[in-house]
Design a protein around this motif. Sequence first.
Motif, PDB file in Angstrom:
ATOM      1  N   GLN A 173       1.895  13.765   5.660  1.00 12.83           N
ATOM      2  CA  GLN A 173       1.152  12.514   5.568  1.00 12.83           C
ATOM      3  C   GLN A 173      -0.122  12.741   4.787  1.00 12.83           C
ATOM      4  N   GLN A 174      -0.498  11.743   4.032  1.00  7.33           N
ATOM      5  CA  GLN A 174      -1.765  11.792   3.295  1.00  7.33           C
ATOM      6  C   GLN A 174      -2.441  10.450   3.463  1.00  7.33           C
ATOM      7  N   GLU A 175      -3.731  10.490   3.701  1.00 13.35           N
ATOM      8  CA  GLU A 175      -4.513   9.290   3.944  1.00 13.35           C
ATOM      9  C   GLU A 175      -5.204   8.827   2.666  1.00 13.35           C
ATOM     10  N   PHE A 176      -5.253   7.510   2.486  1.00 14.54           N
ATOM     11  CA  PHE A 176      -5.904   6.887   1.330  1.00 14.54           C
ATOM     12  C   PHE A 176      -6.819   5.771   1.814  1.00 14.54           C
ATOM     13  N   ASN A 177      -7.910   5.569   1.105  1.00 13.37           N
ATOM     14  CA  ASN A 177      -8.799   4.433   1.386  1.00 13.37           C
ATOM     15  C   ASN A 177      -8.445   3.233   0.528  1.00 13.37           C
ATOM     16  N   ASP A 178      -7.725   3.456  -0.553  1.00  7.89           N
ATOM     17  CA  ASP A 178      -7.347   2.404  -1.495  1.00  7.89           C
ATOM     18  C   ASP A 178      -5.858   2.147  -1.402  1.00  7.89           C
ATOM     19  N   VAL A 179      -5.487   0.927  -1.038  1.00  9.64           N
ATOM     20  CA  VAL A 179      -4.072   0.592  -0.857  1.00  9.64           C
ATOM     21  C   VAL A 179      -3.283   0.762  -2.151  1.00  9.64           C
ATOM     22  N   LEU A 180      -3.886   0.474  -3.292  1.00  8.37           N
ATOM     23  CA  LEU A 180      -3.168   0.600  -4.561  1.00  8.37           C
ATOM     24  C   LEU A 180      -2.837   2.060  -4.879  1.00  8.37           C
ATOM     25  N   GLN A 181      -3.755   2.964  -4.558  1.00 10.34           N
ATOM     26  CA  GLN A 181      -3.474   4.386  -4.745  1.00 10.34           C
ATOM     27  C   GLN A 181      -2.362   4.848  -3.811  1.00 10.34           C
ATOM     28  N   ALA A 182      -2.371   4.355  -2.587  1.00  8.37           N
ATOM     29  CA  ALA A 182      -1.332   4.719  -1.619  1.00  8.37           C
ATOM     30  C   ALA A 182       0.030   4.221  -2.082  1.00  8.37           C
ATOM     31  N   ILE A 183       0.091   2.996  -2.553  1.00 10.47           N
ATOM     32  CA  ILE A 183       1.358   2.429  -3.047  1.00 10.47           C
ATOM     33  C   ILE A 183       1.859   3.224  -4.245  1.00 10.47           C
ATOM     34  N   TYR A 184       0.957   3.551  -5.155  1.00 12.89           N
ATOM     35  CA  TYR A 184       1.326   4.332  -6.335  1.00 12.89           C
ATOM     36  C   TYR A 184       1.913   5.684  -5.927  1.00 12.89           C
ATOM     37  N   PHE A 185       1.250   6.370  -4.989  1.00 18.33           N
ATOM     38  CA  PHE A 185       1.707   7.687  -4.550  1.00 18.33           C
ATOM     39  C   PHE A 185       3.062   7.595  -3.842  1.00 18.33           C
ATOM     40  N   GLU A 186       3.228   6.582  -3.000  1.00 14.51           N
ATOM     41  CA  GLU A 186       4.516   6.400  -2.309  1.00 14.51           C
ATOM     42  C   GLU A 186       5.646   6.206  -3.310  1.00 14.51           C
ATOM     43  N   LYS A 187       5.451   5.342  -4.276  1.00 14.51           N
ATOM     44  CA  LYS A 187       6.496   5.087  -5.280  1.00 14.51           C
ATOM     45  C   LYS A 187       6.784   6.350  -6.101  1.00 14.51           C
ATOM     46  N   LYS A 188       5.757   7.097  -6.382  1.00 14.38           N
ATOM     47  CA  LYS A 188       5.906   8.340  -7.131  1.00 14.38           C
ATOM     48  C   LYS A 188       6.785   9.325  -6.349  1.00 14.38           C
ATOM     49  N   ILE A 189       6.475   9.523  -5.075  1.00 12.47           N
ATOM     50  CA  ILE A 189       7.244  10.442  -4.238  1.00 12.47           C
ATOM     51  C   ILE A 189       8.695   9.980  -4.108  1.00 12.47           C
ATOM     52  N   LYS A 190       8.913   8.692  -3.962  1.00 12.02           N
ATOM     53  CA  LYS A 190      10.278   8.168  -3.810  1.00 12.02           C
ATOM     54  C   LYS A 190      11.155   8.505  -5.017  1.00 12.02           C
ATOM     55  N   GLY A 191      10.546   8.705  -6.177  1.00 16.01           N
ATOM     56  CA  GLY A 191      11.297   9.067  -7.378  1.00 16.01           C
ATOM     57  C   GLY A 191      11.502  10.563  -7.548  1.00 16.01           C
ATOM     58  N   TRP A 192      10.926  11.353  -6.665  1.00 18.54           N
ATOM     59  CA  TRP A 192      11.009  12.800  -6.779  1.00 18.54           C
ATOM     60  C   TRP A 192      12.327  13.358  -6.268  1.00 18.54           C
ATOM     61  N   THR A 193      12.633  14.541  -6.751  1.00 23.03           N
ATOM     62  CA  THR A 193      13.799  15.271  -6.257  1.00 23.03           C
ATOM     63  C   THR A 193      13.479  15.829  -4.867  1.00 23.03           C
ATOM     64  N   ARG A 194      14.530  16.228  -4.188  1.00 21.82           N
ATOM     65  CA  ARG A 194      14.368  16.855  -2.873  1.00 21.82           C
ATOM     66  C   ARG A 194      13.502  18.112  -2.970  1.00 21.82           C
TER      67      ARG A 194
END
Length: 106
Positions: A52-73
């Motif tokens: 888990q990683q904490e963010f203060n900015d929702v847009l940064q959190a959304i960006y990071f989540e989408k980025k991870i979802k595209g990653w390989t295992r």
Amino acid sequence: MYTYHVYILKCCDGSYYTGITNNIAIRLAQHQHGIDKYCYTYKRRPLTLKFQQEFNDVLQAIYFEKKIKGWTRAKKLALINGDYDMLKILSECRNATHFKYQSLKK
């Protein structure tokens, strides 16, 4: 001010689920109790929080989540294990047309 959490869960079938929430405790409980039978994790319980990683900015959190979802295992495992050197290696472009390999042909 809200904080947002991007998280990775390991499912009982060995797969990983990545999500985002503004209340990690409640969201993990929802996953564990199977509140939504259409959720990816519903039939893959029990679940284990691996990252888990904490963010203060929702847009940064959304960006990071989408980025991870595209990653390989492999990249997700490197992140979970805190192996940032391996994460960098796995992130490098290895296409033959990549500029890094063009200088080797000359």
